[in-house]
Design a protein around this motif. Structure first.
Motif, PDB file in Angstrom:
ATOM      1  N   VAL A   9       0.861  -1.173   0.000  1.00 48.32           N
ATOM      2  CA  VAL A   9       0.000   0.000   0.000  1.00 48.32           C
ATOM      3  C   VAL A   9       0.904   1.231   0.000  1.00 48.32           C
ATOM      4  N   HIS A  11       2.008   4.742   0.891  1.00 50.91           N
ATOM      5  CA  HIS A  11       1.612   5.696   1.926  1.00 50.91           C
ATOM      6  C   HIS A  11       2.851   6.462   2.367  1.00 50.91           C
ATOM      7  N   GLU A  16       4.805   1.161   9.570  1.00 50.69           N
ATOM      8  CA  GLU A  16       3.840   0.219   8.984  1.00 50.69           C
ATOM      9  C   GLU A  16       3.981  -1.100   9.716  1.00 50.69           C
ATOM     10  N   ASN A 117      -4.030   3.866  11.323  1.00 48.53           N
ATOM     11  CA  ASN A 117      -5.090   3.511  10.381  1.00 48.53           C
ATOM     12  C   ASN A 117      -4.843   2.133   9.796  1.00 48.53           C
ATOM     13  N   LEU A 119      -4.837   0.274   6.599  1.00 47.14           N
ATOM     14  CA  LEU A 119      -4.765   0.644   5.187  1.00 47.14           C
ATOM     15  C   LEU A 119      -5.163  -0.480   4.241  1.00 47.14           C
ATOM     16  N   GLN A 120      -5.095  -1.718   4.730  1.00 45.43           N
ATOM     17  CA  GLN A 120      -5.358  -2.843   3.831  1.00 45.43           C
ATOM     18  C   GLN A 120      -5.676  -4.090   4.641  1.00 45.43           C
ATOM     19  N   ARG A 134      -9.138  -2.213   0.483  1.00 45.99           N
ATOM     20  CA  ARG A 134      -8.486  -0.958   0.854  1.00 45.99           C
ATOM     21  C   ARG A 134      -9.569   0.118   0.984  1.00 45.99           C
ATOM     22  N   LEU A 140     -10.670   6.980   6.306  1.00 43.69           N
ATOM     23  CA  LEU A 140      -9.592   6.961   7.309  1.00 43.69           C
ATOM     24  C   LEU A 140      -9.679   8.214   8.160  1.00 43.69           C
TER      25      LEU A 140
END
Length: 141
Positions: A9, A11, A16, A117, A119-120, A134, A140
């Protein structure tokens, strides 16, 4: 568990986190167009969550891995997905399972002071079939 590689993803967050887990659950799609899937059957689902954020909590976590497992695994493992309230009006397809997992995880994340958040969400139903969910940016925090 075999190491899995998932779509990345894009970002700009500093951190992460990815959490893999698996669970056993059954489901059926109550529509003749679903073919064999209209009959109750089970899967060992492999799930990957991608969580990102710029800040860590007071312990140095983006989010505790254990809490993510509680949100997903505890809720769905060894259950009939069709029996869950979130699937009363819709069939528990893999796409919808991925979306519902995102909703449950994101609902928890918005309560955290560091505001990460999800994200996926990747839900692998079989060795050859998986779904990626997603959220749109506006979903978000």
């Amino acid at each position: 568990m075999i190491q899995q590689f998932y779509p990345q993803v894009p970002h700009s967050y500093r951190y992460e986190l990815n959490k893999d887990m698996h669970l056993a659950a059954a489901h059926f799609i109550p529509d003749e167009r679903a073919g064999q899937c209209q009959e109750m059957h089970g899967h060992t689902y492999f799930i990957n969550l991608t969580i990102a954020g710029d800040s860590l909590d007071e312990l140095g976590f983006l989010v505790n891995f254990k809490r993510l497992k509680e949100i997903v695994h505890k809720r769905y493992d060894h259950t009939l997905l069709n029996d869950h309230a979130e699937y009363e009006a819709v069939a528990p397809t893999t796409e919808r399972v991925a979306e519902q997992i995102w909703k449950a995880v994101q609902q928890e994340l918005v309560t955290l002071p560091n505001k990460p958040n999800c994200l996926q969400v990747v839900v692998r139903e079989t060795p050859t079939s998986y779904v990626v969910y997603r959220p749109k940016a506006e979903e978000l925090q």
